[in-house]
Design a protein around this motif. Structure first.
Motif, PDB file in Angstrom:
ATOM      1  N   LEU A 238     -52.014 -84.339  53.678  1.00 42.92           N
ATOM      2  CA  LEU A 238     -53.240 -83.945  54.374  1.00 42.92           C
ATOM      3  C   LEU A 238     -53.107 -82.542  54.957  1.00 42.92           C
ATOM      4  O   LEU A 238     -54.064 -81.753  54.931  1.00 42.92           O
ATOM      5  N   ASN A 239     -51.934 -82.223  55.468  1.00 45.62           N
ATOM      6  CA  ASN A 239     -51.728 -80.879  56.002  1.00 45.62           C
ATOM      7  C   ASN A 239     -51.795 -79.834  54.903  1.00 45.62           C
ATOM      8  O   ASN A 239     -52.202 -78.698  55.138  1.00 45.62           O
ATOM      9  N   HIS A 240     -51.405 -80.215  53.700  1.00 39.87           N
ATOM     10  CA  HIS A 240     -51.499 -79.293  52.565  1.00 39.87           C
ATOM     11  C   HIS A 240     -52.962 -78.933  52.295  1.00 39.87           C
ATOM     12  O   HIS A 240     -53.282 -77.770  52.009  1.00 39.87           O
ATOM     13  N   VAL A 241     -53.851 -79.917  52.392  1.00 39.35           N
ATOM     14  CA  VAL A 241     -55.279 -79.649  52.200  1.00 39.35           C
ATOM     15  C   VAL A 241     -55.794 -78.715  53.284  1.00 39.35           C
ATOM     16  O   VAL A 241     -56.536 -77.762  53.018  1.00 39.35           O
ATOM     17  N   VAL A 242     -55.405 -78.998  54.528  1.00 36.90           N
ATOM     18  CA  VAL A 242     -55.831 -78.137  55.641  1.00 36.90           C
ATOM     19  C   VAL A 242     -55.338 -76.710  55.427  1.00 36.90           C
ATOM     20  O   VAL A 242     -56.072 -75.740  55.645  1.00 36.90           O
ATOM     21  N   ALA A 243     -54.093 -76.559  54.983  1.00 41.05           N
ATOM     22  CA  ALA A 243     -53.533 -75.226  54.759  1.00 41.05           C
ATOM     23  C   ALA A 243     -54.305 -74.477  53.678  1.00 41.05           C
ATOM     24  O   ALA A 243     -54.573 -73.274  53.810  1.00 41.05           O
TER      25      ALA A 243
ATOM     26  N   GLY B 229     -50.111 -79.556  61.110  1.00 43.28           N
ATOM     27  CA  GLY B 229     -49.095 -80.478  60.602  1.00 43.28           C
ATOM     28  C   GLY B 229     -48.599 -81.424  61.680  1.00 43.28           C
ATOM     29  O   GLY B 229     -48.443 -82.633  61.447  1.00 43.28           O
ATOM     30  N   VAL B 230     -48.363 -80.890  62.883  1.00 42.42           N
ATOM     31  CA  VAL B 230     -47.899 -81.728  63.994  1.00 42.42           C
ATOM     32  C   VAL B 230     -48.977 -82.721  64.398  1.00 42.42           C
ATOM     33  O   VAL B 230     -48.703 -83.917  64.606  1.00 42.42           O
ATOM     34  N   VAL B 231     -50.216 -82.245  64.513  1.00 43.58           N
ATOM     35  CA  VAL B 231     -51.318 -83.114  64.946  1.00 43.58           C
ATOM     36  C   VAL B 231     -51.580 -84.216  63.916  1.00 43.58           C
ATOM     37  O   VAL B 231     -51.727 -85.396  64.266  1.00 43.58           O
ATOM     38  N   LEU B 232     -51.634 -83.844  62.630  1.00 44.15           N
ATOM     39  CA  LEU B 232     -51.896 -84.841  61.590  1.00 44.15           C
ATOM     40  C   LEU B 232     -50.795 -85.886  61.542  1.00 44.15           C
ATOM     41  O   LEU B 232     -51.071 -87.073  61.346  1.00 44.15           O
ATOM     42  N   ARG B 233     -49.574 -85.453  61.719  1.00 42.68           N
ATOM     43  CA  ARG B 233     -48.469 -86.408  61.703  1.00 42.68           C
ATOM     44  C   ARG B 233     -48.615 -87.431  62.831  1.00 42.68           C
ATOM     45  O   ARG B 233     -48.418 -88.627  62.624  1.00 42.68           O
ATOM     46  N   ARG B 234     -48.990 -86.969  64.023  1.00 38.59           N
ATOM     47  CA  ARG B 234     -49.152 -87.886  65.150  1.00 38.59           C
ATOM     48  C   ARG B 234     -50.342 -88.812  64.943  1.00 38.59           C
ATOM     49  O   ARG B 234     -50.279 -90.003  65.265  1.00 38.59           O
ATOM     50  N   VAL B 235     -51.439 -88.262  64.403  1.00 43.49           N
ATOM     51  CA  VAL B 235     -52.629 -89.089  64.178  1.00 43.49           C
ATOM     52  C   VAL B 235     -52.350 -90.163  63.138  1.00 43.49           C
ATOM     53  O   VAL B 235     -52.671 -91.347  63.337  1.00 43.49           O
TER      54      VAL B 235
END
Length: 278
Positions: free
Chosen positions: A80-85, A26-32
């Motif tokens: 996107l983080n929801h998909v990763v989760a 979540g942190v990484v995707l937010r920064r990207v």
């Protein structure tokens, strides 16, 4: 005291690792996503995913659309983080079955009715999810916009967007709050979106000044729309032109979306070339 079975330790490690991985993602995707949005917001950038699709009048003037850009970044990174989760937890579940020596196929077949229900409900959720992503990428509407939606079997509903979620959009009208599945918002009229006003300054050569008037300049700009490198430029309504004291002509145009720097320069350059050949 009996030792803890190795399988229990492995399962616990898998669960803890999944929790940590989803938080980090979540942190990484937010920064990207934020980095991509910041680069796309630069004038003249090739990437246009995160530019405002249309002007919103006062909402854009206050902070240059920065607040809206942050909203879209937060929503997109959360989706996107929801998909990763989901992918991570599916993998962890399969690994746990393997560690505990449980036949996943037998387990799922024994609860077939549950799987069928999840599959049917999952189809609608996936549709809502993908629709929500397309709303963000295409900038159809956002928090603070006033929209009119037409739902099947009901009169059109007008409300202010309070939240764009993973699967639903929350609207607020004069009476109550309405939660609408994203896939249900097929036909949407955004009352907050307005045409963007641009003023193009055309330099008129002195030798051709006598033969060029405001009407000619407006027609020259209008003919440029749809040409090479300007295929996405769409003029809305009439084009107004006024001559300045120094002889140049200001042409005011209304476009469906803000013009990129390159498009603006191309419009001016080609219009001036057309006027010189007039």
């Amino acid at each position: 005291m009996s030792a803890v079975p190795v399988s229990v330790v492995v399962v616990a490690a898998l669960v803890v690792g999944a929790v940590i991985l989803t938080r980090l993602s979540g942190v990484v995707l937010r920064r990207v996503v934020r980095r991509v949005a910041e680069r796309s917001a630069v004038a003249g950038s090739v990437t246009r995913w995160w530019r405002a699709g249309t002007s919103r009048g006062v909402l854009d003037v206050v902070d240059g659309g920065e607040r809206r850009r942050r909203q879209r970044v937060d929503s997109a990174s959360r989706m996107l983080n929801h998909v990763v989760a989901i992918v991570v937890w599916i993998g962890v579940t399969i690994a746990v079955f393997h560690v505990l020596d449980v036949d996943a196929a037998f387990f799922l077949s024994s609860a077939g009715f549950i799987g069928a229900g999840v599959a049917i409900g999952g189809q609608h959720k996936v549709n809502d999810y993908l629709t929500g992503l397309s709303v963000l990428f295409e900038d159809r509407y956002g928090v603070g916009d006033t929209i009119v939606v037409e739902l099947s079997g009901r009169d059109p509903i007008q409300g202010v967007v309070e939240h764009v979620g993973l699967f639903t959009t929350r609207l607020r009208d004069q009476e109550s709050t309405l939660h609408v599945p994203n896939a249900g918002l097929v036909l949407v009229r955004n009352l907050s979106q307005s045409a963007h006003i641009e003023t193009l300054r055309l330099h008129v050569p002195e030798e051709s000044d006598a033969g060029v008037d405001e009407h000619t300049a407006a027609d020259a700009v209008r003919r440029m729309a749809g040409q090479e490198h300007l295929t996405d430029v769409i003029f809305v309504g009439d084009i107004a032109a006024a001559r300045r004291g120094d002889g140049d002509i200001d042409v005011a145009v209304r476009t469906a979306r803000p013009l990129a720097t390159r498009e603006r320069e191309t419009l001016v350059r080609r219009a001036e070339r057309s006027l010189r050949a007039h």
